[in-house]
Design a protein around this motif. Structure first.
Motif, mmCIF file in Angstrom:
data_model
loop_
_atom_site.group_PDB
_atom_site.id
_atom_site.type_symbol
_atom_site.label_atom_id
_atom_site.label_comp_id
_atom_site.label_asym_id
_atom_site.label_seq_id
_atom_site.Cartn_x
_atom_site.Cartn_y
_atom_site.Cartn_z
ATOM 1 N N GLN A 258 0.909 -1.306 0.049
ATOM 2 C CA GLN A 258 -0.050 -0.108 -0.059
ATOM 3 C C GLN A 258 0.896 1.162 -0.103
ATOM 4 N N THR A 259 1.906 1.117 0.561
ATOM 5 C CA THR A 259 2.834 2.288 0.586
ATOM 6 C C THR A 259 3.501 2.624 -0.946
ATOM 7 N N GLU A 260 3.840 1.473 -1.557
ATOM 8 C CA GLU A 260 4.202 1.576 -2.922
ATOM 9 C C GLU A 260 3.282 1.874 -3.681
ATOM 10 N N GLU A 261 1.974 1.530 -3.580
ATOM 11 C CA GLU A 261 0.894 2.093 -4.161
ATOM 12 C C GLU A 261 0.568 3.830 -4.290
ATOM 13 N N ILE A 262 0.755 4.068 -3.089
ATOM 14 C CA ILE A 262 0.520 5.795 -2.610
ATOM 15 C C ILE A 262 1.761 6.535 -3.552
ATOM 16 N N ARG A 263 2.921 5.922 -3.418
ATOM 17 C CA ARG A 263 3.978 6.590 -3.921
ATOM 18 C C ARG A 263 3.699 6.424 -5.410
ATOM 19 N N ILE A 363 -6.069 10.145 -4.358
ATOM 20 C CA ILE A 363 -4.732 9.611 -3.394
ATOM 21 C C ILE A 363 -5.218 9.809 -2.065
ATOM 22 N N GLU A 364 -5.901 10.519 -1.531
ATOM 23 C CA GLU A 364 -6.285 10.789 0.021
ATOM 24 C C GLU A 364 -7.219 9.725 0.291
ATOM 25 N N LEU A 365 -8.041 9.457 -0.691
ATOM 26 C CA LEU A 365 -9.355 8.683 -0.436
ATOM 27 C C LEU A 365 -8.460 7.138 -0.474
ATOM 28 N N GLU A 366 -7.580 6.945 -1.283
ATOM 29 C CA GLU A 366 -6.988 5.526 -1.355
ATOM 30 C C GLU A 366 -6.182 5.471 -0.055
ATOM 31 N N THR A 367 -5.355 6.440 0.483
ATOM 32 C CA THR A 367 -4.832 6.436 1.646
ATOM 33 C C THR A 367 -5.679 5.904 2.800
ATOM 34 N N GLU A 368 -6.714 6.522 2.874
ATOM 35 C CA GLU A 368 -7.798 6.378 4.041
ATOM 36 C C GLU A 368 -8.289 4.782 4.019
ATOM 37 N N ARG A 369 -8.458 4.386 2.576
ATOM 38 C CA ARG A 369 -9.060 3.026 2.427
ATOM 39 C C ARG A 369 -7.936 2.084 2.850
ATOM 40 N N ASN A 370 -6.590 2.307 2.407
ATOM 41 C CA ASN A 370 -5.611 1.509 2.681
ATOM 42 C C ASN A 370 -5.467 1.314 4.168
ATOM 43 N N ASP A 371 -5.597 2.737 4.931
ATOM 44 C CA ASP A 371 -5.190 2.678 6.370
ATOM 45 C C ASP A 371 -6.391 1.780 7.129
ATOM 46 N N TYR A 372 -7.532 1.791 6.539
ATOM 47 C CA TYR A 372 -8.634 1.001 7.210
ATOM 48 C C TYR A 372 -8.257 -0.558 6.913
ATOM 49 N N LYS A 373 -7.890 -1.000 5.883
ATOM 50 C CA LYS A 373 -7.569 -2.282 5.693
ATOM 51 C C LYS A 373 -6.418 -2.639 6.501
ATOM 52 N N ILE A 374 -5.451 -1.905 6.620
ATOM 53 C CA ILE A 374 -4.517 -2.058 7.658
ATOM 54 C C ILE A 374 -4.868 -2.527 8.952
ATOM 55 N N LYS A 375 -5.719 -1.361 9.480
ATOM 56 C CA LYS A 375 -6.427 -1.616 10.934
ATOM 57 C C LYS A 375 -6.977 -2.778 10.878
ATOM 58 N N LEU A 376 -7.889 -3.281 9.809
ATOM 59 C CA LEU A 376 -8.462 -4.559 10.030
ATOM 60 C C LEU A 376 -7.507 -5.814 10.244
ATOM 61 N N ALA A 377 -6.580 -5.718 9.332
ATOM 62 C CA ALA A 377 -5.546 -6.851 9.376
ATOM 63 C C ALA A 377 -4.880 -6.879 10.761
ATOM 64 N N VAL A 378 -4.431 -5.600 11.300
ATOM 65 C CA VAL A 378 -4.005 -5.326 12.751
ATOM 66 C C VAL A 378 -5.160 -6.266 13.961
ATOM 67 N N LYS A 379 -6.177 -5.676 13.454
ATOM 68 C CA LYS A 379 -7.447 -6.541 14.397
ATOM 69 C C LYS A 379 -7.332 -8.148 14.386
ATOM 70 N N GLU A 380 -7.180 -8.300 13.105
ATOM 71 C CA GLU A 380 -7.010 -10.032 12.970
ATOM 72 C C GLU A 380 -6.042 -10.562 13.640
ATOM 73 N N LEU A 381 -4.924 -9.934 13.569
ATOM 74 C CA LEU A 381 -3.646 -10.400 14.277
ATOM 75 C C LEU A 381 -3.690 -10.379 15.784
ATOM 76 N N GLU A 382 -4.385 -9.286 16.216
ATOM 77 C CA GLU A 382 -4.855 -9.477 17.590
ATOM 78 C C GLU A 382 -5.676 -10.759 18.070
ATOM 79 N N GLN A 383 -6.626 -10.587 17.483
ATOM 80 C CA GLN A 383 -7.527 -11.597 17.691
ATOM 81 C C GLN A 383 -7.043 -13.174 17.676
#
Length: 796
Positions: A258-263, A363-383
């Motif tokens: 996602q970082t590469e995609e934003i770049r 780009i800003e919308l895509e960044t927010e969407r990617n941040d949301y996906k990252i948060k979901l992945a972090v929640k899955e890892l915590e679970q």
């Protein structure tokens, strides 16, 4: 002094008791965390055959039945002791008494070593045809593949050589043969050894069974099963750690991607803005140059108009004035046109700015969407990480259970060795005293020992039932050890007592030394706690839970159907026979092999999950959200009365109208303390073992020399595991229908809080072609719902 030979065996007895205590087994041979659970499933119903009797009361009644039988056998032993004192002193009577003692020792050995396999008797076997004694050579053989679900290992045969113990002809001791060795030659015995390290195993060519297994086989079966559970728990823990690592790697890879995609989007935005600016500049130059060309042409026309058109007598005197006027008009037009050019150039710049703003917003919308996906992945890892502590606790518990099973096996083996040593000592003592003057004393001891041994066997059985009643009391009340009424305080008393105590008119009396005292106190305590803890007023409740929304956190909207179908597909297995929980706990719907011996794989869905009764968490341990259901943690005990399984949007025209599923509690039951406000919990490993109701002992049973208390006073084998049958699943109509609930005997009374449940949906119950049935099921069913009718106790 022949009795000196008994000293080593008595030392072994003491050592075995110490070893058994070290591994957590009590002198009754029961594990520390045993919990009896074979109860009447309709005890809450008015029309029940055991109306209004709770879990403890049912087990207590069985303990009282075993205690009454022990009282009868005790009275019989006392009467027999009196009559045997008057028995005639003769050689024939003495020989008969010796046969009784031999028979008693034989049956006690059978209780421990069991009968041999039918395949091991005959011309090619270890024992002769018609042999009716204990299996002293192949007692370690059990059907391990059936117990653990593993395939039969590769084996090889070895031969061992034994010097048989001094014996008599088939335990029948004629007077003239006493003291004469019958068999002194070396005996060859063949053993089958598994090459995978399992040890000695039953040959695959043996198809028969033991007429009755002994306590060693039961202990060895528990050992194999607990070892398989430990290995499974170890593998599950390893898989969980690998899953955590995979989730972490996936999170890192997703973040890098996602970082590469934003770049790249930012680079693309810069290039597009630059190109748009260049194009706007080119258009501006083109516009200005075009206008300049038009202006030059206009100026030329004005100058030409100012030139006089006639000379001489008719001069064009107004030509200059006409040119001036035209030039003034064109100058005003030039000014307005230049303003229009400026506006058009400004428009070009605004278009470039507009395109830049649109790219920035994307780009800003895509960044927010990617941040949301990252948060979901972090929640899955915590679970997943939260599951590690439970899995580790399960692994430690299984290791302790395995150690206890090993100690129980060693204890039973040592007990059998002591009996064999006693048998050898007895035969040698009989040979040395055959012609002595102690016929009357020997007859008294033989007959008395026969009655006393029956009493001891019946007493041990009554002590086990009393211990299980105390465990049922402890499980139902769930009081902590700090409470004076806790069931744990009764366990030591039951184990240490070696007498019955006072039983008057079938009722145990408290205050006496014996089993009657703890049983009477248990009954008295329960009569008080029954009202205090609410056992006489259970709170009933019905709740429905969605696996899609509440367990997997998948939106019920149709847009998430693909995610739901992917989740079901991930829980699909090619063969249920390879699932340990199915093989261990489920009652199969068909054989693993067909008539030709070919394996029959049974595909299905296997969905594991855990449940909890915790504040601010839903039933599956997630944070409580809108539409979630949960049980009340202020009730210390919430147990199952009936269950229902529902499929939403089930295609009943394309699939079977009567699908069947298994709902199996494979983990540890969890209950809260009923007292105080510290929310302490206790975990229970509940294994649904057979706890048959003892038959009343009759005088004909006591007079029968072949009567064995632990075998003949029970309708079923004590401690055998009962498996879970399949449940009918229904189509979800949106409302709870009591007709679609199942009061399953294997689930009634279980705690809804369990560390591991397994929902198994066999494909063969959906269609004759199981894989097609699973495909249609996954494609059509939009949700799986569980419905529990429960009863709970408030405690306090």
């Amino acid at each position: 002094m022949l009795e000196l030979r008994e000293i080593p065996s008595e030392y072994t007895t003491i050592e075995a008791c110490v070893d058994r205590a070290d591994v957590g087994l009590n002198p009754l041979g029961l594990a520390r965390d045993v919990a009896p659970f074979d109860i009447d499933p309709t005890f809450l119903d008015v029309a029940s055959t055991i109306q209004g009797k709770s879990h403890f009361e049912q087990v207590y009644d069985r303990a009282m039945g075993a205690l009454d039988n022990a009282v009868i056998v005790y009275d019989y032993a006392n009467q027999l002791s009196q009559s045997l004192r008057r028995h005639q002193d003769s050689v024939e009577d003495f020989a008969r008494n010796v046969r009784v003692e031999e028979r008693d020792l034989k049956y006690r050995l059978i209780e421990i070593f069991g009968y041999p396999y039918s395949d091991d008797m005959g011309p090619d076997g270890t024992y002769a045809s018609g042999y009716d004694g204990p299996d002293l050579y192949h007692y370690m053989y059990v059907d391990s593949s059936e117990l653990t679900g593993d395939a039969a290992p590769h084996t090889e045969e070895i031969t061992a050589y034994f010097t048989p113990i001094p014996e008599t002809s088939d335990y029948d001791l004629p007077v003239e043969s006493v003291g004469e060795p019958v068999n002194t030659k070396i005996k060859e015995v063949t053993y089958t050894v598994a090459l995978d390290g399992t040890g000695l195993v039953k040959p695959t060519s043996w198809t028969g069974r033991r007429r009755a297994p002994g306590e060693i086989q039961n202990a060895l079966s528990d050992l194999y099963q607990n070892r398989a559970r430990y290995e499974r728990a170890l593998q599950e823990y390893s898989n969980l750690l690998e899953l955590i690592e995979d989730k972490a790697d996936e999170l890192e890879a997703r973040y890098d991607l996602q970082t590469e995609e934003i770049r790249l989007l930012n680079e693309n935005r810069g290039e597009q803005v630059a190109l748009s600016g260049w194009i706007a500049g080119a258009k501006t130059v083109k516009l200005i140059l075009g206008k300049k060309a038009e202006d030059a042409q206009t100026v030329g026309d004005i100058l030409a108009e100012a030139v006089p058109k006639s000379f001489g007598f008719s001069n064009d005197a107004l030509a200059g004035l006409r040119g001036v006027l035209r030039f003034a008009a064109r100058a005003a037009a030039f000014l307005l046109r230049n303003l229009a050019i400026g506006a058009e150039i400004t428009t070009y710049g605004l278009e470039v700015a507009k395109e830049d703003a649109a790219l920035s917003s994307f780009i800003e919308l895509e960044t927010e969407r990617n941040d949301y996906k990252i948060k979901l992945a972090v929640k899955e890892l915590e679970q997943v990480i939260r599951r590690e502590a439970v899995a580790r606790l399960e692994l430690y518990t299984q290791a302790e259970v395995l150690q206890q099973s090993l100690g129980r096996y060693y204890a039973k083996l040592a007990e059998g060795e002591r009996l064999l040593a006693r048998l050898v000592a007895f035969r040698r003592a009989m040979a040395g005293q055959m012609h002595s003057h102690r016929y009357r004393d020997m007859a008294y001891r033989v007959f008395r020992n026969d009655a006393v041994q029956k009493y001891r066997a019946q007493f041990d059985l009554a002590a086990r039932y009393a211990y299980l009643a105390a465990k049922a009391y402890d499980y139902e009340t769930n009081l902590l050890g700090s409470s004076g009424a806790a069931g744990q305080h009764f366990l030591t008393d039951i184990v240490k007592h070696r007498s019955l105590g006072h039983v008057i008119d079938g009722q145990p009396i408290a205050g006496s030394r014996g089993l009657a005292d703890p049983l009477a106190r248990l009954d008295s305590n329960y009569s008080v706690l029954e009202g205090q803890l609410g056992f006489n007023n259970p709170q009933t409740e019905t709740n429905r839970f969605s696996l899609r929304k509440e367990l997997f956190r998948i939106s019920p909207d149709t847009s998430a159907d693909g995610t739901w179908q992917d989740t079901l597909t991930s829980h699909r297995v090619a063969d249920l026979w390879q699932v340990p929980e199915f093989r261990r706990y489920a009652r199969p719907f068909t054989g693993e092999m067909d008539q030709d011996g070919t394996s029959q794989p049974q595909p299905g869905l296997v969905i594991p999950f855990s449940t909890t009764v915790t504040f601010a968490q839903n039933f599956f341990g997630h944070g409580l959200a809108g539409g979630d259901s949960a049980y009340d943690p202020s009730h210390f005990s919430t147990k199952i009365r009936a269950v229902g399984i529902w499929f939403t949007d089930y295609d009943q025209t394309g699939l079977s109208n009567t699908p069947r599923v298994y709902l199996i509690p494979a983990g540890m039951a969890v209950l809260r303390s009923p007292t105080g406000s510290n929310f302490d919990i206790r975990t229970w490993r509940v294994v649904d073992q057979k706890l048959p109701v003892p038959f009343p002992v009759e005088s004909t049973d006591l007079a029968d020399p072949n009567w064995i208390p632990i075998h003949d006073s029970l309708a079923e084998e004590l401690g055998g595991i009962r498996r879970h049958p399949a449940l009918r699943a229904y189509h979800d109509a949106g409302q709870a229908d009591p007709e679609e609930m199942t009061a399953n005997a294997r689930l009634v009374g279980r705690s809804v809080w369990n560390t591991s449940w397994v929902l198994i949906i066999p494909g063969g119950t959906l269609l004759a072609e199981p894989n097609q049935g699973l495909d249609d099921f996954i494609a059509s069913v939009s949700d799986i719902k569980l419905l529990f009718q429960t009863y709970s106790f408030f405690g306090n």
